[in-house]
Enzyme design. Sequence first.
Site, mmCIF file in Angstrom:
data_model
loop_
_atom_site.group_PDB
_atom_site.id
_atom_site.type_symbol
_atom_site.label_atom_id
_atom_site.label_comp_id
_atom_site.label_asym_id
_atom_site.label_seq_id
_atom_site.Cartn_x
_atom_site.Cartn_y
_atom_site.Cartn_z
ATOM 1 N N ARG A 165 13.743 -1.888 -8.917
ATOM 2 C CA ARG A 165 12.333 -1.524 -9.110
ATOM 3 C C ARG A 165 12.073 -1.229 -10.575
ATOM 4 N NH1 ARG A 165 10.004 -0.041 -4.321
ATOM 5 N NH2 ARG A 165 8.130 -0.718 -5.403
ATOM 6 N N LYS A 200 3.259 6.656 5.483
ATOM 7 C CA LYS A 200 2.393 5.491 5.352
ATOM 8 C C LYS A 200 1.970 4.914 6.710
ATOM 9 C CE LYS A 200 4.968 3.841 1.539
ATOM 10 N NZ LYS A 200 5.337 2.661 0.739
ATOM 11 N N PRO A 256 0.843 -1.206 0.000
ATOM 12 C CA PRO A 256 0.000 0.000 0.000
ATOM 13 C C PRO A 256 0.876 1.253 0.000
ATOM 14 C CG PRO A 256 -0.494 -1.417 1.894
ATOM 15 C CD PRO A 256 0.681 -2.005 1.195
ATOM 16 N N GLU A 257 0.540 2.180 -0.859
ATOM 17 C CA GLU A 257 1.290 3.431 -0.919
ATOM 18 C C GLU A 257 0.459 4.521 -0.250
ATOM 19 O OE1 GLU A 257 2.560 3.954 -4.945
ATOM 20 O OE2 GLU A 257 3.596 2.026 -4.949
#
Length: 280
Positions: A262, A59, A2-3
Site C-alpha cells: 500500500r 464498513k 469505500p472506507e
Amino acid sequence: MPELPEVETVRRHLKVNIIGKTIKSVDILYDKIIRDIDPEDFAHTLVNQTFLDIKRKGKYLLFILTDLILVSHLRMEGKYFLKRTEPATKHEHIIFNFTDGTSLRYHDVRKFGTMNLFRTKDIKSVLNKPPLNKVGFDPFEKSLSAKEVYERFQRITKPIKSTLLDQSIISGLGNIYVDEVCYLAKIHPETSTKQLSFEQVSVLLDYAKEVLTKAIALGGTTIKSFSSHEISGRFQNELLVHTKEHCPNCKQKITKIRINGRSTYFCENCQLIKAGKERK
Ligand SMILES: [Zn+2]
C-alpha cells in the site's frame, strides 16, 4: 474502496431516503452477491418488509427491517441508487422494488459486494455471527477503550500502518486515513506496533476519531472514484500528507514508500519513532 467515512455517508444518505419504504418485490440479476441463503428465498423473504433503520459496523451496513436484518458490504465498488421503475442498467445487480413505485438499486462494477440476510431483529446476535463477528474495534464504538487496544497492540510485531489497516483489529480505517492519522500522531508508519506506548495508542485513537469525523462531515474522499449517490467527497482537499509533496508542518519533502503493497506517505522529519528511536 469505500472506507468508513464513505460508508457512513451512504448510511446517512440512505436513511433519509428509504426509511419507511416497504419492499414489494426483489429482482436478483447477479446472485453471487447473496451469501448463505438461497437467492430465491432471499427475494421471497424480503417481500412486505419495511426499512426501519440503518446501522453500521465498520464498513458493513445493517439494514433493520420489520422482522429481518440485511447486512451489506460494498467491498471495492458497490453503490446504492434510489430510482423509479426504469429498466436496470448493466451494473445493477439487486433491485428492491418498493410499494411506492421507487426502487433501491445495488450497483457494483466489480461484483465483489456481499449481502447476508438474518431472520432476526436482534442486532447483538447478528454482530456475533459471521461476517460481523470478524470485524474489529470500530473507532466510534462508545465502549472502545485505549487500554484494550494497547493490550492487543502489545502482541503485534507488524508495522503500525499494517495493524491500522487490518479490519479484524480496527475496522474502518483505509489507506488514506491511516496515513493522515499516523502523521497527526507523529508516528512513523513502519514503527513496530508493540513498540507504541499507551500514550501513543491513545493519541492514535483520538486522531482516528478526529480524522474520520471530519471525513464524514465532508462526505469522504473521492480519490478512488467513489461517490455515494453522486455526492463527491471534499475530504481530499483537507489531506495533510497522503499524496502530498511537502510536509505542512516542517516543509520537508514527503517520503513515499510501500508497506504491504500500500502506498504510504509520511514526513521523515516529523514522524520519527522507528526501531527504538524516540520522538524529538
Ligand atoms: Zn514534517
